[in-house]
Design a protein around this motif. Structure first.
Motif, PDB file in Angstrom:
ATOM      1  N   LYS A 186       0.884  -1.174   0.000  1.00  0.00           N
ATOM      2  CA  LYS A 186       0.000   0.000   0.000  1.00  0.00           C
ATOM      3  C   LYS A 186       0.921   1.223   0.000  1.00  0.00           C
ATOM      4  O   LYS A 186       0.897   2.073   0.902  1.00  0.00           O
ATOM      5  CB  LYS A 186      -0.914  -0.056   1.244  1.00  0.00           C
ATOM      6  N   ALA A 187       1.796   1.250  -1.044  1.00  0.00           N
ATOM      7  CA  ALA A 187       2.867   2.255  -1.094  1.00  0.00           C
ATOM      8  C   ALA A 187       2.342   3.667  -1.345  1.00  0.00           C
ATOM      9  O   ALA A 187       3.082   4.633  -1.187  1.00  0.00           O
ATOM     10  CB  ALA A 187       3.885   1.869  -2.168  1.00  0.00           C
ATOM     11  N   ASN A 188       1.065   3.774  -1.738  1.00  0.00           N
ATOM     12  CA  ASN A 188       0.491   5.122  -1.917  1.00  0.00           C
ATOM     13  C   ASN A 188       0.140   5.768  -0.580  1.00  0.00           C
ATOM     14  O   ASN A 188      -0.186   6.945  -0.516  1.00  0.00           O
ATOM     15  CB  ASN A 188      -0.738   5.069  -2.838  1.00  0.00           C
ATOM     16  N   VAL A 189       0.202   4.992   0.504  1.00  0.00           N
ATOM     17  CA  VAL A 189      -0.173   5.534   1.814  1.00  0.00           C
ATOM     18  C   VAL A 189       0.857   5.233   2.912  1.00  0.00           C
ATOM     19  O   VAL A 189       1.166   6.097   3.723  1.00  0.00           O
ATOM     20  CB  VAL A 189      -1.551   4.968   2.271  1.00  0.00           C
ATOM     21  N   SER A 193       5.261   0.347   3.342  1.00  0.00           N
ATOM     22  CA  SER A 193       5.052  -0.184   1.996  1.00  0.00           C
ATOM     23  C   SER A 193       6.010   0.454   0.990  1.00  0.00           C
ATOM     24  O   SER A 193       6.442  -0.193   0.030  1.00  0.00           O
ATOM     25  CB  SER A 193       3.614   0.050   1.544  1.00  0.00           C
ATOM     26  N   ARG A 194       6.348   1.725   1.209  1.00  0.00           N
ATOM     27  CA  ARG A 194       7.319   2.356   0.300  1.00  0.00           C
ATOM     28  C   ARG A 194       8.681   1.694   0.459  1.00  0.00           C
ATOM     29  O   ARG A 194       9.375   1.446  -0.525  1.00  0.00           O
ATOM     30  CB  ARG A 194       7.382   3.863   0.539  1.00  0.00           C
ATOM     31  N   LEU A 195       9.061   1.372   1.707  1.00  0.00           N
ATOM     32  CA  LEU A 195      10.309   0.637   1.923  1.00  0.00           C
ATOM     33  C   LEU A 195      10.207  -0.751   1.290  1.00  0.00           C
ATOM     34  O   LEU A 195      11.135  -1.224   0.624  1.00  0.00           O
ATOM     35  CB  LEU A 195      10.593   0.511   3.433  1.00  0.00           C
ATOM     36  N   GLN A 216       1.709  -4.237  -7.032  1.00  0.00           N
ATOM     37  CA  GLN A 216       0.257  -4.050  -7.063  1.00  0.00           C
ATOM     38  C   GLN A 216      -0.188  -3.511  -5.710  1.00  0.00           C
ATOM     39  O   GLN A 216       0.260  -4.009  -4.676  1.00  0.00           O
ATOM     40  CB  GLN A 216      -0.380  -5.426  -7.319  1.00  0.00           C
ATOM     41  N   LEU A 217      -1.057  -2.533  -5.729  1.00  0.00           N
ATOM     42  CA  LEU A 217      -1.593  -2.024  -4.459  1.00  0.00           C
ATOM     43  C   LEU A 217      -2.616  -3.031  -3.917  1.00  0.00           C
ATOM     44  O   LEU A 217      -3.364  -3.649  -4.680  1.00  0.00           O
ATOM     45  CB  LEU A 217      -2.246  -0.656  -4.674  1.00  0.00           C
ATOM     46  N   VAL A 218      -2.652  -3.158  -2.600  1.00  0.00           N
ATOM     47  CA  VAL A 218      -3.426  -4.257  -2.008  1.00  0.00           C
ATOM     48  C   VAL A 218      -4.927  -4.144  -2.257  1.00  0.00           C
ATOM     49  O   VAL A 218      -5.615  -5.169  -2.420  1.00  0.00           O
ATOM     50  CB  VAL A 218      -3.119  -4.400  -0.497  1.00  0.00           C
ATOM     51  N   ASP A 219      -5.440  -2.939  -2.329  1.00  0.00           N
ATOM     52  CA  ASP A 219      -6.900  -2.842  -2.521  1.00  0.00           C
ATOM     53  C   ASP A 219      -7.304  -3.332  -3.911  1.00  0.00           C
ATOM     54  O   ASP A 219      -8.213  -4.144  -4.058  1.00  0.00           O
ATOM     55  CB  ASP A 219      -7.427  -1.424  -2.213  1.00  0.00           C
ATOM     56  N   VAL A 236       4.012 -11.963  -3.277  1.00  0.00           N
ATOM     57  CA  VAL A 236       4.726 -11.770  -2.017  1.00  0.00           C
ATOM     58  C   VAL A 236       4.178 -10.522  -1.338  1.00  0.00           C
ATOM     59  O   VAL A 236       3.966  -9.495  -1.983  1.00  0.00           O
ATOM     60  CB  VAL A 236       6.259 -11.694  -2.225  1.00  0.00           C
ATOM     61  N   THR A 237       3.911 -10.636  -0.050  1.00  0.00           N
ATOM     62  CA  THR A 237       3.315  -9.496   0.636  1.00  0.00           C
ATOM     63  C   THR A 237       3.557  -9.553   2.142  1.00  0.00           C
ATOM     64  O   THR A 237       4.030 -10.551   2.667  1.00  0.00           O
ATOM     65  CB  THR A 237       1.807  -9.391   0.304  1.00  0.00           C
ATOM     66  N   GLU A 238       3.256  -8.438   2.790  1.00  0.00           N
ATOM     67  CA  GLU A 238       3.502  -8.350   4.230  1.00  0.00           C
ATOM     68  C   GLU A 238       2.463  -9.161   5.010  1.00  0.00           C
ATOM     69  O   GLU A 238       1.474  -9.654   4.447  1.00  0.00           O
ATOM     70  CB  GLU A 238       3.524  -6.881   4.656  1.00  0.00           C
TER      71      GLU A 238
END
Ligand code: NAD
Ligand code: IPM
Ligand code: MN
Length: 362
Positions: A186-189, A193-195, A216-219, A236-238
């Motif tokens: 969710k790197a837009n917020v 996520s940016r890291l 890809q953004l999670v939403d 791959v995701t948190e």
């Protein structure tokens, strides 16, 4: 081979589904000439009731001695008072963390015979074969928690090293699959996520140049996962995004009761559990779907014991049972399915029919 397997049945349907998987592991051991020694310990609510703690020290010590751990599920209404300071789920988080199991592999491959159990249109499901690699020992689950009279907070924290190691695991898996990795954030917020995005991009560029990477953004991922699931190979995701996306992904397969998982760290010792919970609504009735736990046992043989042939044998046996229409209530039209024991018996029967022991093994 000889192996020590620790069984942690836990709560709710946990004891029912682990008993099924142990029966299958015993049958595999007998068929292939292995010696699996099973030890059973308490975790979760059952452990709280007996000792006051969700992960007693002797359970953790037994896990540290074992070659692999098979777990059912923890939790239930009895221990869900919001004011409680000790919770079953803490035991699960603690054992994952104490064993250093940072990568949680959750494969999703709808079975052709069970497509009818999915709410998704069948033409979207054929050919779906994806693997979610969920980061398991970091993020918001493990950050500092605070509670005052009128506010609460959960800190979400990730280090570069935590992101690097799970990315490497996902890329290594992708190399033996279709070579594609989708990183979800969710790197837009979120700063974490940016890291995440920065580190994943660098690790892939520097260490896995052959991997095709997309972010890809999670939403929107939650939507794409249902709209075009065939497109995905390794995701791959948190920690928390992986938790949520895999319960969603279970609907591609038709039921939570079909999805296994392997939690792995740097050594071969792993923890294997279905992705579902303790299902308090059906616990104690002998109707839980055992296939997810049986398939987790197959992952145990593959990842902790190096028994690929035996792992495939279990997977083929579950496939065979599904091919024959042996459906528990969660999969059956109208909910009129067979019980846990009948489904397990069908898998055992398929093992006899389909799995040929390899001769001349040492
Ligand atoms: P759940 O996964 O236990 O159940 C969700 C729904 O799926 C229920 O209707 C249940 O009957 C059904 N279901 C789940 N597994 C099934 C199976 N094998 N066969 C047939 N139906 C099955 O989720 P929940 O109800 O949100 O949580 C119940 C408890 O489980 C909570 O205390 C939660 O913390 C815990 N939990 C534990 C784990 C774990 O131990 N790994 C995972 C998820 C939830
Ligand atoms: C899972 C569960 C656990 C998680 C809970 C019970 C702590 O939902 O294994 O998916 O969130 O990791
Ligand atoms: Mn979950």
């Amino acid at each position: 081979m000889q192996a020590d397997i620790l069984v942690l049945p836990g709560d709710g349907i946990g004891p029912e589904v682990t008993a099924a998987a142990v029966q299958v592991l015993r049958a595999v051991a007998q068929r292939y000439g292995h010696v699996f020694r099973f030890e059973e310990k308490l975790i979760g609510g059952a452990a709280i009731d007996a000792t006051g703690e969700p992960l007693p020290a002797d359970t953790l010590a037994a896990a540290q001695r074992a070659h692999a751990v098979l777990l059912g599920a923890v939790g239930g209404p009895k221990w869900s008072d919001p004011k409680a300071t000790v919770r079953p789920e803490q035991g699960l988080l603690a054992i994952r963390r104490a064993l250093g199991l940072y990568a949680n592999l959750r494969p999703v491959k709808p079975h052709p015979a069970a497509l009818g159990a999915s709410p998704i249109k069948p033409h979207l499901l054929t050919g779906v074969d994806l693997m979610v690699v969920r980061e398991l020992t970091g993020g918001i689950y493990f950050g500092q928690k605070q509670r005052t009279a009128d506010s609460a907070s959960d800190l979400c924290e990730y280090s570069v090293a935590e992101i690097e190691r799970v990315t490497r695991r996902a890329c290594t898996l992708a190399q033996s699959r279709r070579g594609r990795v989708t990183s979800v954030d969710k790197a837009n917020v979120l700063e974490t996520s940016r890291l995440w995005r920065e580190v994943v991009t660098r690790v892939v560029r520097e260490e896995f140049p052959g991997i095709e990477l997309e972010h890809q953004l999670v939403d929107s991922m939650a939507m794409h996962l249902l709209a075009k699931p065939r497109e995905y190979d390794v995701i791959v995701t948190e920690n928390m995004f992986g938790d949520i996306l895999t319960d969603e992904a279970s609907m591609l397969a038709g039921s939570l009761g079909l999805l296994p998982s392997a939690s792995l760290g740097e050594s071969t010792v792993g923890l294997y559990e279905p992705i579902h919970g303790s299902a308090p609504d059906i616990a104690g009735r002998g109707i839980a779907n055992p296939y997810a736990t049986i398939l987790s046992a197959a992952m145990l043989l593959r990842h902790s014991l190096g028994l690929e042939n035996e792992a495939r044998c279990i997977e083929k046996a579950v496939d065979g049972a599904l091919d024959n229409g042996v459906f528990t209530a969660d999969l059956a039209p109208g909910g009129r399915g067979v019980g846990t024991q009948a489904a397990t018996a069908a898998v055992l029967e398929q093992l006899e029919l389909e799995c040929q022991p390899v001769m001349m093994r040492d």
